[in-house]
Design a protein around this motif. Structure first.
Motif, PDB file in Angstrom:
ATOM      1  N   ARG A 617      -0.704  -4.816  -0.603  1.00  0.00           N
ATOM      2  CA  ARG A 617      -1.807  -3.895  -0.270  1.00  0.00           C
ATOM      3  C   ARG A 617      -2.402  -3.294  -1.535  1.00  0.00           C
ATOM      4  O   ARG A 617      -3.611  -3.134  -1.656  1.00  0.00           O
ATOM      5  N   LYS A 618      -1.533  -2.960  -2.485  1.00  0.00           N
ATOM      6  CA  LYS A 618      -1.998  -2.361  -3.736  1.00  0.00           C
ATOM      7  C   LYS A 618      -2.844  -3.351  -4.530  1.00  0.00           C
ATOM      8  O   LYS A 618      -3.853  -2.991  -5.134  1.00  0.00           O
ATOM      9  N   ALA A 619      -2.433  -4.626  -4.515  1.00  0.00           N
ATOM     10  CA  ALA A 619      -3.174  -5.655  -5.256  1.00  0.00           C
ATOM     11  C   ALA A 619      -4.407  -6.115  -4.503  1.00  0.00           C
ATOM     12  O   ALA A 619      -5.365  -6.616  -5.104  1.00  0.00           O
ATOM     13  N   SER A 620      -4.390  -5.950  -3.168  1.00  0.00           N
ATOM     14  CA  SER A 620      -5.515  -6.415  -2.351  1.00  0.00           C
ATOM     15  C   SER A 620      -6.705  -5.479  -2.518  1.00  0.00           C
ATOM     16  O   SER A 620      -6.564  -4.269  -2.586  1.00  0.00           O
ATOM     17  N   ALA A 621      -7.885  -6.060  -2.556  1.00  0.00           N
ATOM     18  CA  ALA A 621      -9.101  -5.264  -2.709  1.00  0.00           C
ATOM     19  C   ALA A 621      -9.713  -4.901  -1.367  1.00  0.00           C
ATOM     20  O   ALA A 621     -10.794  -4.339  -1.307  1.00  0.00           O
ATOM     21  N   TYR A 622      -9.040  -5.245  -0.281  1.00  0.00           N
ATOM     22  CA  TYR A 622      -9.619  -4.959   1.041  1.00  0.00           C
ATOM     23  C   TYR A 622      -8.540  -4.453   1.992  1.00  0.00           C
ATOM     24  O   TYR A 622      -7.386  -4.896   1.926  1.00  0.00           O
ATOM     25  N   PRO A 623      -8.890  -3.524   2.896  1.00  0.00           N
ATOM     26  CA  PRO A 623      -7.905  -3.037   3.876  1.00  0.00           C
ATOM     27  C   PRO A 623      -7.726  -4.038   5.012  1.00  0.00           C
ATOM     28  O   PRO A 623      -8.614  -4.821   5.318  1.00  0.00           O
ATOM     29  N   SER A 624      -6.570  -4.010   5.643  1.00  0.00           N
ATOM     30  CA  SER A 624      -6.306  -4.886   6.775  1.00  0.00           C
ATOM     31  C   SER A 624      -5.228  -4.262   7.655  1.00  0.00           C
ATOM     32  O   SER A 624      -4.257  -3.698   7.145  1.00  0.00           O
ATOM     33  N   LEU A 625      -5.416  -4.352   8.967  1.00  0.00           N
ATOM     34  CA  LEU A 625      -4.437  -3.845   9.926  1.00  0.00           C
ATOM     35  C   LEU A 625      -3.670  -4.986  10.579  1.00  0.00           C
ATOM     36  O   LEU A 625      -2.928  -4.774  11.536  1.00  0.00           O
ATOM     37  N   LYS A 626      -3.842  -6.188  10.065  1.00  0.00           N
ATOM     38  CA  LYS A 626      -3.219  -7.354  10.679  1.00  0.00           C
ATOM     39  C   LYS A 626      -1.723  -7.415  10.379  1.00  0.00           C
ATOM     40  O   LYS A 626      -1.279  -6.914   9.342  1.00  0.00           O
ATOM     41  N   PRO A 627      -0.936  -8.034  11.270  1.00  0.00           N
ATOM     42  CA  PRO A 627       0.454  -8.334  10.922  1.00  0.00           C
ATOM     43  C   PRO A 627       0.501  -9.406   9.843  1.00  0.00           C
ATOM     44  O   PRO A 627      -0.513 -10.037   9.534  1.00  0.00           O
TER      45      PRO A 627
END
Length: 805
Positions: A617-627
């Motif tokens: 999540r920290k490295a990702s540039a986008y939010p996601s609520l997916k499993p």
């Protein structure tokens, strides 16, 4: 705030031994002890839990006992918690995509790992059987509906729960209640009512009694009444903590210890610096310095600064405000200032205007409270609207009606909607919704129209013909406790959304309580970790070659999308490298080649539980609520989209959901137009046109075609090209291509179009980045509608870039 000490537990254990039924037969005596202690534990813990956690506690208590007795298996419990552990799914396609969700089908396929459910997937492939499963899916009360044969007789009570999780997750909570009732007793799904006298009876002079507060609750009136009934009104002292109140409270406690008075310290969460002193005071309470009639009462909102020892040893209670529209309305009418006869009759000669608008205000207050139960469709942010907002609005209403010949609706709408209630609202879309709802309750028709109703063709939601206080009470008593979502302005599917959200919170809390997944022996857990690591690692493509991409798509004044592309590739490379590196290190740690650090333990726990690891999540540039499984598939789709862009060229239709930073893509589209026609970009905004198709062969001359959005709370009628009501049980529908047309801001015609917000995830609420953009809100899109926009505003209609599954 849910903490208990060993001494508290032992005291309860000893009390249970003393109160349990006696028997000379050892087995009977042990059964009596076990039954008494289990129920005493349930009651004592339950009275200190918030309503949302009581059924969770019942389930944990029940399943812990069943697991200890080997009546349910750990593998089945793990499946119920996560929906299965296998990341890579078989290639068998969903046989009924029209009604069976892909998430449900994936879980059905994964259930084949459990011996009991080995033939379930095959059952869904049989036309004769699948029609019976559809009947079960369509049932209004599936928790009470029998499963298709032979599954109804073949499965245990807990295995029925697993079926409910897979096929109708919105009904998991009612099914859990039935499961606990069958496995234990109906008493364990019937929480004890709020009873100060019972808590007092369990207390002594050394144990503080703690009220855990929630928004809208105030136990002081009930406590004062109890003090009166106990003949302690003259020896009951209350003080609200805050700056400088600590020493006063300390002296009050010292004096009351000597003469046996009661002391109540309100709002302990506001005196954090004094909490250490409170802890010392409670530790020093002793029978040698304290009269046995002394009681220390405390009230506090949940706070991590509240003394742990006081929490663990004290007797905790919760008293939440009433739930349900009817109860909320009744509470307003039996509370200050409405119940005061002088206030209620305080507009002589204008009783009709005042009483009808006052009822409208009470109804409005109840509606906005109830909408909080519907997640993001109700409010993007869960606001703490309370009684003070209502009380000041009611007094202002009375003042304005008395001071003016005609009701100044503009003034009372502004004060109530923008100042009193709106003062709490920080989200622009929520403020719009609040004022739109208020318009239904504060308008001239409420006074003039004798048949005015707050719900179409529903007399029980209308206003009484007379203006007396008792007439309004009778009208409120007609209102059902849980009205349909439509009364709150929401779509009928909002109830399903609410139930799914409650189920999601239930499973999230369960996973936290379990401390992550427990697979069994470490060898098996290591095998699963390595299997999942390989599943993810082997599917990852090579990093994007940035130098090669720069040669193919160099920075250009006339094509801003080249810069957007390079920035996206760089962001995705960072995430690719993080996933690849973390997977390699996890494998090495599992094999004992490197030390298993706390960060790697967290990574392993999230992968086992099927959640996105924090480092990703920290490295990702986008939010996601997916499993995790859906996140990996979505991530690979994004990489494929940009790889196709590199190899084939600029897309005809842009997949907005694929961008890690959609705002840069939108800015690039506007820059291209501004530079092409030499117009200042500050004067440009997007106009929108929905196309009657999901595909396009050629790009537009100006602007961009955009796909990948989902409509929540409504449906797009592709034949008539405007918004219509959503179909039952269809929570989100794919939106056709939308043409984003850069246009001079002065030329954009809003007309009667609905200003629909576009969010990245269904959570809707986001924080503001340093760039000035929200982490969730993207922009507002104008959509055609043949009815008033206010209808869709109250529905909470929004576009989403991605779904949760």
């Amino acid at each position: 705030m849910y903490q208990y000490s060993l001494s508290w537990f032992i005291n309860l254990y000893v009390l249970s031994i003393e109160t349990a039924n006696k028997s000379n037969i050892l087995k009977k005596r042990l059964d009596y002890l076990r039954e008494t202690f289990t129920y005493n534990l349930y009651q004592n813990v339950c009275r200190s839990l918030f309503e949302k956690d009581k059924i969770l506690y019942s389930f944990i208590l029940c399943t812990t006992i069943l697991l200890a007795n080997n009546e349910i298996s750990r593998d089945e419990m793990n499946f119920f918690l996560t929906g299965g552990l296998v990341l890579k799914s078989s290639s068998v396609a969903n046989p009924e995509p029209n009604w069976l969700a892909d998430k449900a089908w994936e879980e059905i396929k994964r259930s084949a790992n459990l011996p009991t459910f080995a033939s379930l997937m095959d059952d869904f492939m049989e036309p004769a059987s699948v029609s019976k499963w559809k009947s079960f899916y369509d049932s209004i009360n599936p928790e009470e509906t029998k499963l298709p044969k032979p599954w109804e007789q073949h499965l245990s009570n807990f295995q029925h729960l697993i079926i409910m999780r897979m096929i109708r997750p919105d009904k998991v909570i009612p099914k859990v209640m039935i499961f606990v009732q069958k496995s234990m007793d109906s008493r364990f799904v019937t929480p004890p009512a709020f009873d100060i006298s019972r808590s007092y009876a369990d207390s002594n002079c050394l144990l503080p009694l703690i009220f855990i507060l929630s928004p809208g609750s105030d136990p002081m009136s009930a406590l004062s009444k109890f003090a009166d009934l106990s003949n302690y009104s003259s020896r009951f002292f209350s003080i609200s903590l805050g700056q400088g109140q600590g020493p006063i409270a300390q002296n009050l406690i010292r004096e009351s210890q000597k003469d046996g008075s009661w002391v109540c310290l309100q709002n302990c969460h506001l005196a954090i610096s004094w909490m250490s002193e409170l802890e010392k005071i409670c530790e020093n309470l002793d029978y040698s310095n304290t009269v046995k009639n002394f009681r220390l009462w405390l009230t506090s909102y949940p706070s991590d600064k509240f003394p742990i020892t006081v929490l663990q040893n004290g007797i905790k209670m919760t008293n939440e405000p009433p739930t349900g529209l009817g109860q909320n309305l009744m509470r307003s009418y039996i509370s200050e200032p409405v119940k005061d006869p002088e206030f209620y009759t305080g507009c002589p000669g204008k009783e009709k205007s005042f009483t009808r608008l006052l009822y409208g205000l009470c109804f409005f207050h109840a509606v906005i409270q109830e909408r909080r139960n519907y997640g993001a469709q109700g409010w993007n942010i869960q606001y703490g609207f309370n009684e003070s907002d209502f009380q000041i609005s009611a007094k202002q209403l009375q003042n304005f009606i008395n001071e003016y010949d005609d009701v100044p609706f503009k003034a009372i709408l502004y004060l109530t909607g923008e100042c009193n209630y709106g003062g709490r609202v920080t989200d622009e879309r929520d403020r719009r919704c609040l004022n739109t709802i208020l318009d239904d309750f504060y308008n001239p028709n409420v006074i003039k129209n004798p048949k005015y109703t707050f719900a179409i063709n529903e007399p029980k939601y209308s206003l009484p013909k007379k203006y007396d206080y008792v007439d309004y009470i009778k009208q409120i008593e007609m209102i059902p406790t849980h009205p349909p979502p439509e009364l709150l302005g929401l779509n009928m599917n909002a109830g399903i959304t609410r139930d799914l959200e409650i189920s999601k919170m239930f499973f999230d809390s369960l996973n936290k309580m379990e401390g992550g997944m427990s697979i069994g022996d470490l060898t098996r857990q290591d095998e699963i970790l390595l299997s999942k690591k390989n599943d993810i690692y082997d599917r990852l493509p090579e990093d994007f070659n940035i130098e090669e991409a720069l040669e193919l798509f160099p920075a250009s004044y006339s094509e801003s999308m080249n810069t957007v592309l390079i920035q996206e590739l760089q962001r995705f490379n960072i995430l690719l490298q993080e996933i690849r590196t973390s997977m390699i290190m996890l494998e090495q740690a599992v094999k004992g080649m490197i030390v298993m650090t706390p960060d790697l333990e967290i990574l392993a726990a999230h992968i086992i539980s099927g959640k996105i690891p924090p480092s990703w999540r920290k490295a990702s540039a986008y939010p996601s609520l997916k499993p995790l499984a859906s996140f990996v598939n979505d991530f690979l789709e994004r990489l494929a989209f940009f790889r196709e862009w590199l190899t084939v060229g600029k897309p005809t239709i842009f997949w907005i959901s694929g961008f890690s930073f959609a705002h840069a893509f939108l800015t690039g589209a506007m820059q291209n137009y501004a530079r092409k026609y030499k117009i200042s970009i500050d004067l440009i905004d997007f106009d929108f046109k929905v196309l009657p198709t999901y595909k396009a062969d050629t790009p537009p001359e100006n602007g961009v075609y955009v796909r990948g959005m989902f409509l929540s709370g409504a449906r797009w009628d592709i034949n008539n090209m405007y918004l219509v009501e959503a179909k039952p049980k269809i929570l989100n529908e794919p939106m056709p291509i939308i043409w984003f047309i850069p246009t001079k801001r002065s030329d954009i015609q809003v007309k009667e179009r609905y200003a629909c917000p576009l969010y990245i995830t269904s959570e809707r609420f986001g924080t503001l980045k340093t760039t000035g953009h929200s982490t969730n809100y993207v922009l507002t899109i104008l959509l055609d509608t043949n009815i008033s926009s206010s209808h869709w505003i109250k529905r909470g209609v929004a576009l989403l870039c991605q779904l949760d599954d």
